[in-house]
Motif scaffolding. Sequence first.
Motif, PDB file in Angstrom:
ATOM      1  N   SER A 193      -4.122 -51.742 -54.773  1.00 13.60           N
ATOM      2  CA  SER A 193      -4.191 -51.514 -53.397  1.00 13.60           C
ATOM      3  C   SER A 193      -5.101 -52.387 -52.483  1.00 13.60           C
ATOM      4  O   SER A 193      -6.130 -52.410 -53.053  1.00 13.60           O
ATOM      5  CB  SER A 193      -4.062 -50.204 -52.894  1.00 13.60           C
ATOM      6  OG  SER A 193      -3.179 -49.318 -53.680  1.00 13.60           O
ATOM      7  N   LEU A 198      -1.643 -55.134 -49.353  1.00 13.96           N
ATOM      8  CA  LEU A 198      -0.448 -54.097 -49.634  1.00 13.96           C
ATOM      9  C   LEU A 198      -0.677 -53.078 -50.476  1.00 13.96           C
ATOM     10  O   LEU A 198      -1.812 -53.016 -51.519  1.00 13.96           O
ATOM     11  CB  LEU A 198       0.611 -55.070 -50.258  1.00 13.96           C
ATOM     12  CG  LEU A 198       1.264 -56.012 -49.633  1.00 13.96           C
ATOM     13  CD1 LEU A 198       2.316 -56.808 -50.712  1.00 13.96           C
ATOM     14  CD2 LEU A 198       1.898 -55.663 -48.316  1.00 13.96           C
ATOM     15  N   THR A 239       4.430 -50.139 -48.679  1.00 11.11           N
ATOM     16  CA  THR A 239       3.438 -50.257 -47.663  1.00 11.11           C
ATOM     17  C   THR A 239       4.305 -50.277 -46.444  1.00 11.11           C
ATOM     18  O   THR A 239       3.622 -49.566 -45.121  1.00 11.11           O
ATOM     19  CB  THR A 239       2.916 -51.840 -47.708  1.00 11.11           C
ATOM     20  OG1 THR A 239       2.280 -51.835 -48.902  1.00 11.11           O
ATOM     21  CG2 THR A 239       1.961 -51.914 -46.971  1.00 11.11           C
ATOM     22  N   TRP A 247       1.227 -53.207 -43.063  1.00 11.95           N
ATOM     23  CA  TRP A 247       2.420 -53.985 -43.383  1.00 11.95           C
ATOM     24  C   TRP A 247       2.493 -55.061 -42.030  1.00 11.95           C
ATOM     25  O   TRP A 247       2.650 -56.249 -42.385  1.00 11.95           O
ATOM     26  CB  TRP A 247       3.689 -53.228 -43.230  1.00 11.95           C
ATOM     27  CG  TRP A 247       4.861 -54.202 -43.404  1.00 11.95           C
ATOM     28  CD1 TRP A 247       5.842 -54.452 -42.489  1.00 11.95           C
ATOM     29  CD2 TRP A 247       5.288 -54.844 -44.418  1.00 11.95           C
ATOM     30  NE1 TRP A 247       6.915 -55.114 -42.888  1.00 11.95           N
ATOM     31  CE2 TRP A 247       6.489 -55.660 -44.205  1.00 11.95           C
ATOM     32  CE3 TRP A 247       4.698 -55.371 -45.718  1.00 11.95           C
ATOM     33  CZ2 TRP A 247       7.135 -56.308 -45.016  1.00 11.95           C
ATOM     34  CZ3 TRP A 247       5.531 -55.903 -46.403  1.00 11.95           C
ATOM     35  CH2 TRP A 247       6.578 -56.689 -46.135  1.00 11.95           C
TER      36      TRP A 247
END
Length: 256
Positions: A193, A198, A239, A247
């Motif tokens: 992550s 994302l 996301t 995003w």
Amino acid sequence: MTDSPKQNSESDAKTGASPWKATVLTLFPDAFPGVLGASIIGSALKDEKWCLESIDIRDFSFNKHRTVDTTPAGGGPGMVLKPDVSAAAIDSVARSTSENGENPRPLLYLTPRGKPLTQERVRELASGTGVIVFCGRFEGLDERVIEARDMEEVSIGDFVLAGGEVAAQVLIEACVRLLPGVLGDITSTHEESFEDGLLEYPLYAKPREWEGRNIPKVLLSGDHKAIAKWRRTQMEQITKERRPDLWIKSSIGEKE
Ligand code: ADE
């Protein structure tokens, strides 16, 4: 003062470089290393891949009662850390770990009022020589100390902890896991992550079927291209759903 087996700026025997160093200023030195003494982060501490120094702010009190706090000017609830005591504790720390005094370590103040900590800032901190972390307690620190010592205010999230100690451990752990040689499998930091803005794709492990739930077929297909495509789509969907803010920021989000 509670310390790791190796502290201060002793040089690494092989490379001549000082290990990444975290100095923590706290009213609860016994809270350290805490979780930082466990698992891979704790092993790296024992192996001197990084070092930890904790300094008791109370040692810098000027009176026999070891007072560190006082009532806020202008009234209001709670207590404020005294500026003279806080500054004396800060000034006792050598900011540089290198012999020529280059790359001074940033002085961070953990507070819910701070700038939210991001993986990007963590990467920057991990690539430097270390950090000095001041853990707040009570209502907080006198504003003049923050200004006079050019402290960087950092928050680990939009919630309020009882003090900065747990937050300091969060920040230090996030940095240390990125130091060379701390994580065995380097690819594990590349596919996680935030590494490209994302959230991570879902993970599965055997058995194929568990409580009536199956591993997605594509992951058992052996088709690496299809697997990579599926994972990427999952990352994007998750996301978009959970963190529209991330995003929008991510490069794909920007193009859309
Ligand atoms: N101290 C108390 N709450 C905090 C938070 N959310 N982040 C950093 N330090 C804190």
